[in-house]
Structure formats: structure tokens, C-alpha cells
Design an enzyme around this catalytic site. Structure first.
Site, mmCIF file in Angstrom:
data_model
loop_
_atom_site.group_PDB
_atom_site.id
_atom_site.type_symbol
_atom_site.label_atom_id
_atom_site.label_comp_id
_atom_site.label_asym_id
_atom_site.label_seq_id
_atom_site.Cartn_x
_atom_site.Cartn_y
_atom_site.Cartn_z
ATOM 1 N N GLY A 18 -1.901 -2.220 6.639
ATOM 2 C CA GLY A 18 -3.415 -2.901 6.541
ATOM 3 C C GLY A 18 -3.072 -3.671 5.095
ATOM 4 O O GLY A 18 -3.623 -4.742 5.160
ATOM 5 N N LYS A 19 -2.775 -3.201 4.259
ATOM 6 C CA LYS A 19 -2.475 -3.848 2.962
ATOM 7 C C LYS A 19 -1.863 -5.096 2.884
ATOM 8 O O LYS A 19 -2.290 -6.099 2.715
ATOM 9 C CB LYS A 19 -1.880 -2.981 1.760
ATOM 10 N N GLY A 41 -5.982 3.802 11.199
ATOM 11 C CA GLY A 41 -6.921 3.877 10.067
ATOM 12 C C GLY A 41 -6.149 2.979 9.005
ATOM 13 O O GLY A 41 -4.982 3.435 8.529
ATOM 14 N N HIS A 42 -6.668 1.684 8.599
ATOM 15 C CA HIS A 42 -6.088 0.684 7.575
ATOM 16 C C HIS A 42 -7.029 0.720 6.528
ATOM 17 O O HIS A 42 -7.768 0.239 6.489
ATOM 18 C CB HIS A 42 -5.574 -0.573 8.426
ATOM 19 N N GLN A 220 -0.364 2.306 14.224
ATOM 20 C CA GLN A 220 0.751 3.514 14.286
ATOM 21 C C GLN A 220 2.094 2.790 13.743
ATOM 22 O O GLN A 220 2.302 2.255 12.943
ATOM 23 C CB GLN A 220 0.689 4.055 15.935
ATOM 24 N N THR A 295 -6.843 8.160 6.755
ATOM 25 C CA THR A 295 -7.967 7.210 6.682
ATOM 26 C C THR A 295 -8.815 7.593 8.010
ATOM 27 O O THR A 295 -10.207 7.800 7.836
ATOM 28 C CB THR A 295 -7.657 5.971 6.740
ATOM 29 N N THR A 297 -8.643 10.862 10.019
ATOM 30 C CA THR A 297 -8.970 11.999 10.210
ATOM 31 C C THR A 297 -9.131 13.060 8.898
ATOM 32 O O THR A 297 -9.649 13.979 8.945
ATOM 33 C CB THR A 297 -7.911 12.792 11.226
ATOM 34 N N GLY A 298 -8.685 12.636 7.814
ATOM 35 C CA GLY A 298 -8.928 13.204 6.669
ATOM 36 C C GLY A 298 -7.958 14.392 6.412
ATOM 37 O O GLY A 298 -8.030 15.143 5.467
ATOM 38 N N ASP A 329 5.691 2.585 -6.415
ATOM 39 C CA ASP A 329 5.133 3.407 -7.522
ATOM 40 C C ASP A 329 4.890 4.703 -7.321
ATOM 41 O O ASP A 329 4.972 5.439 -8.528
ATOM 42 C CB ASP A 329 3.663 2.642 -7.793
#
Ligand code: GDP
Ligand code: IMO
Ligand code: MG
Length: 416
Positions: A18-19, A41-42, A220, A295, A297-298, A329
Site C-alpha cells: 500500500g505504501k 489491508g493496505h 496478498q 490491518t 483482522t487485528g 528501519d
């Protein structure tokens, strides 16, 4: 005529696609999703603001880019409607393929019921109905987005499907909605989504024919691919670069630069083999510093060292022109960093990835760590040992590193 550049996850997902899609999308006219569903989840950070996307392509933060959800995606109407309300004026900015299959609430119920029945053999799915929705598609009993334009007929079709599959619903103890409730739900989806549903294949062709810049966003990761991943602990779509052609209606000749997204270490959420998983303090540090919580399902992500054998395999499988090395990092402050350079299988040392990772023992090489790379935006700002790590990854995976990410923020990115 231009070619579509492609972003693909190289490990078990959550690599930071996503980033990078968001960062690159600032220069693209169109961003397309080709597979997966709201299991993805992105997370994107721009100037301290967090965005979490599941079905909406990560090009949405470039107001000028058009976003396409291709035929290969399984679309959960409720999920995308919830996501779309975050953004203003999406008409003309987001398009959904009329051929995308619908992922409806009963798919999640089946998914969750199956997982429960499996007990300790569960796959650890996201519970979002992805497997059942793709199974219906392949079984030729699915419902497509175009059907949302006629909710009365779609309701009849779904009721007929419930009748035909009654034995399965009963066996899994899954209750189906009554016809009136279903119709109301489908009408609401129809009202909100119909205007976005169109023939996206032609749209993407037209964009390429007009020399527009098109970016394909994978969801994925390669090791979760239905054919090439750690089956059965995989998702139900073709997550590799070749899958993007099918999921959008492109030919292999339409694909331009392929960028594989990899973390500087490895994570996995859900069950299944993970040779370099680290159960010591090192793995815990990666999870804490890397904030390794899913992101969607936690759930906490399992963490371990960079697996160069798997990444080399995945790079070849996807035809990667370059890697984007994420979360460098997170390894800040480690005295020694390990890289898996080979596997031991039944007493034999191998440097290729076998089809089954269950009994694989990783063989490591130690690399000297560094103090800090967080926020670096130039390669020359990196400490020498961090540069050495990047170079070693290039050697071991036979792929150049073209991008390095040093924080979640869009601009903390080194483009080489
Ligand atoms: P995706 O599914 O591949 O898009 O990845 P996710 O968004 O699920 O997970 C990646 C997580 O790492 C997100 O929370 C990002 O904000 C974060 N992230 C991305 N790149 C970096 C990075 O270079 N450093 C750090 N510390 N976090 C990053
Ligand atoms: P993004 O796009 C990480 C995993 C699940 C489970 C397996 C099957 O954010 O990288 P499913 O619900 O797809 O049937 O679950 O796949 N999984 C992911 N893991 N990132 C993802 O997406 C994932 N999507 C599915 O945890 O192990
Ligand atoms: Mg993710």
C-alpha cells in the site's frame, strides 16, 4: 502504446504494498486491483494521517488517478461502501468490473463455519468469505457485479442458489436470510454501487492505447498464491504477477516493470509453515517495532528473519525487475541480523525452494547490524552495514533493490 507496471507482494502479504503503490501512484493515471478481496489491508501514512484500504485501490490518494477494481477481485458490497464513504466525489474516479464476482455475507458465514470445524487444522483465514466466493466462481454458481444492476433478479438468483445448496448450509449450521431482507440489502447495494460498475477491461485497454501510465496493485503475497504458495495455507486467488493479466483482461505483453515488495525481515499472519520464524526476543522486537498487527483482522503477525531462498524463488516466479525493500528501519539497533541463505531438508542442503516447506530448517548467515536508518531518504545516508545488508540481499536473490523504505510515511523512501 504504454505498458502497465506491476506491484506484487513477494512474501506472505503485508509487505508494505500500500505504501509503495500510494507513493508511485502520484505519477500514474490509473491504478488497478486484479485479485483478492477485503481480506487485503493496505495501510498508508501521509503527513501523519493514516488510511486503511481493503478493496479501494491505493491510488485513491492521488485525486487525478482513476482506480479500477478488476474482474479477478471478489467484491464485498458492504465492505467497499464502508470504505468509499471516507472519500468525496468518487464518481468518475473508481470503477468496478461488471465481471467481478460478489462476495456476499453468506460467504463469510461459510468461511467461519468451515474454519471452526477444522479446529486446530484451520487455515487461519481472515474469515471474510474469500475461499467460498472464489469457490462459487470456479463452480460456476457465483453472482457477478453486473447482476447488482437488477437487484430483483439477483435476489431470485441468490434464493435459487440457497435452495440448491441447502444441504451445505444445513450441515454447516449457517442460516440464510429471508427473501424480503435479502432483497432490501441487495437494493441498497444496487443504489450505491451500480453507477460504478462497468466494463473495466476496455477502460484499461483504452488507457494503455492512449499511452497513459497504468499501475497494477497486487494484494496478498506470492507465498499465499493458490498454486505457488504454501498450500493449503494460502488464499484463494492467483497472487503472482501472471494473475494480474487474468484479473484485469490484460495480455502478458501488456506488463511493464515488475516491482516485488519485500520486508527486510519476514512476517506471516494465519497458520502454515514459516521456516525463518523467530520465537526469541528478536522476533518479538520485530513485532513490537514493526507494529506487526494485521490491518484487516487485528491479529498479531508472526515474525522472523529475511528468507533469501524464498525471495529468490518468488522474484523469478514474478519476473521481478527490482525489489522494494520495506521496513529497513525495523531492524535498527540489532547487533547481528540473520539472513536465511539455504535450507536443510532431510539432512541435505538446498538453495532452492521445495514445494513443501513443512520440514525445512533454515541455514543462516550473520550480518553486522546498524544503529539507525529511520527516515533516510538517500542511499548515501545509510550506515555502511545497512548498505552491506541491501547489497547482500541483491546478491542472494539475484534481483536489484530499486526502492528502500525507512518509515511508514510516503516520503521516507529511497529511490535508487
Ligand atoms: P500491505 O498489505 O502490503 O499494503 O502492507 P500493510 O499495510 O498491511 O502492512 C505494512 C505496515 O507497515 C503498515 O502498517 C505500514 O504503514 C507499515 N510500513 C510500510 N513501510 C514501512 C517502513 O518502511 N517502515 C515502517 N516502520 N513501517 C512501514
Ligand atoms: P494484504 O493484501 C497477509 C492470509 C490469511 C490466511 C490466508 C487465507 O494485506 O497483504 P483468506 O481470508 O484469504 O482465505 O486467508 O491468507 N491473508 C493475508 N495475509 N496479508 C494479506 O493481504 C492477506 N490476505 C489473506 O491470514 O493465512
Ligand atoms: Mg496488509
Amino acid at each position: 502504446m504504454s505498458k502497465a507496471d506491476l506491484i506484487v507482494g513477494i512474501q506472505w502479504g503485508d509487505e508494505g504494498k500500500g505504501k509503495i503503490v500510494d507513493k508511485l501512484a502520484q505519477e500514474y493515471d490509473m491504478v488497478c486491483r486484479s485479485q483478492g478481496g477485503h481480506n487485503a489491508g493496505h495501510t498508508i501514512w501521509v503527513d501523519g494521517v493514516r488510511y486503511a484500504l481493503h478493496l479501494v485501490p491505493s491510488g485513491i490518494l492521488n485525486p487525478k488517478a482513476i482506480n479500477v477494481i478488476g474482474n479477478g477481485v471478489v467484491l464485498n458490497p458492504e465492505s467497499i461502501i464502508k470504505e468509499m464513504v471516507q472519500f468525496d466525489d468518487l464518481e468518475g474516479r473508481i470503477f468496478i468490473s461488471d465481471k467481478a464476482h460478489l462476495n456476499l455475507p453468506y460467504h463469510s458465514l461459510i468461511d467461519q463455519a468451515r474454519e471452526k470445524l477444522k479446529g486446530e487444522n484451520a487455515i487461519g483465514t481472515t474469515g471474510k468469505g474469500i475461499g467460498p466466493a472464489y469457490a462459487d466462481k470456479i463452480n460456476r454458481v457465483g453472482h457477478r457485479a453486473e447482476e447488482l444492476k437488477n437487484p430483483v433478479q439477483l435476489c431470485k438468483n441468490v434464493m435459487a442458489y440457497f435452495k440448491e445448496n441447502k444441504v451445505i448450509f444445513d450441515a454447516l449450521d449457517v442460516a440464510v436470510p429471508n427473501e424480503a431482507d435479502l432483497l432490501e440489502e441487495l437494493k441498497s447495494y444496487s443504489e450505491q454501487l451500480s453507477k460504478f460498475i462497468t466494463n473495466t477491461t476496455n477502460m484499461v485497454w483504452d488507457a494503455l492505447d492512449a499511452d497513459k501510465k497504468v499501475l497494477l496493485e497486487g494484494a496478498q503475497g506470492t507465498l499465499l498464491d493458490i498454486d505457488h504458495g504454501t498450500y493449503p495455507f494460502v488464499t484463494s486467488s492467483s497472487t503472482v504477477s501472471a494473475g494480474a493479466c487474468i484479473g484485469l483482461g490484460l495480455s502478458p505483453k501488456d506488463i511493464g516493470i515488475v516491482t516485488g515488495i519485500v520486508k527486510a525481515y519476514t512476517t506471516r499472519v494465519g497458520n502454515g509453515p514459516f521456516p525463518t520464524e523467530d520465537f526469541t526476543d528478536a522476533g518479538e522486537t520485530m513485532a513490537d517495532v514493526g507494529k506487526e498487527v494485521g490491518t484487516t483482522t487485528g491479529r498479531g503477525r508472526r515474525c522472523g528473519w529475511f528468507d533469501a531462498v524464498a525471495v529468490k524463488h518468488a522474484s523469478r516466479l514474478n519476473g521481478c525487475d527490482q525489489l522494494s525493500l520495506m521496513k529497513l528501519d525495523v531492524l535498527d539497533g540489532f547487533e547481528t541480523i540473520k539472513i536465511c541463505v539455504a535450507y536443510e531438508v532431510n539432512g541435505e542442503t538446498i538453495t532452492y525452494m521445495p514445494s513443501d516447506l513443512t520440514n525445512v530448517i533454515p541455514i543462516y548467515e550473520d550480518i553486522k547490524g546498524w544503529d539507525s536508518v529511520v527516515g533516510c531518504r538517500e542511499f548515501d545516508q545509510l550506515p555502511q552495514t545497512a548498505k552491506d545488508y541491501v547489497i547482500r540481499i541483491e546478491e542472494l536473490t539475484n534481483t536489484k533493490v530499486g526502492i528502500i523504505s525507512t518509515s511508514p510515511e510516503r516520503e521516507d523512501t529511497i529511490i535508487l
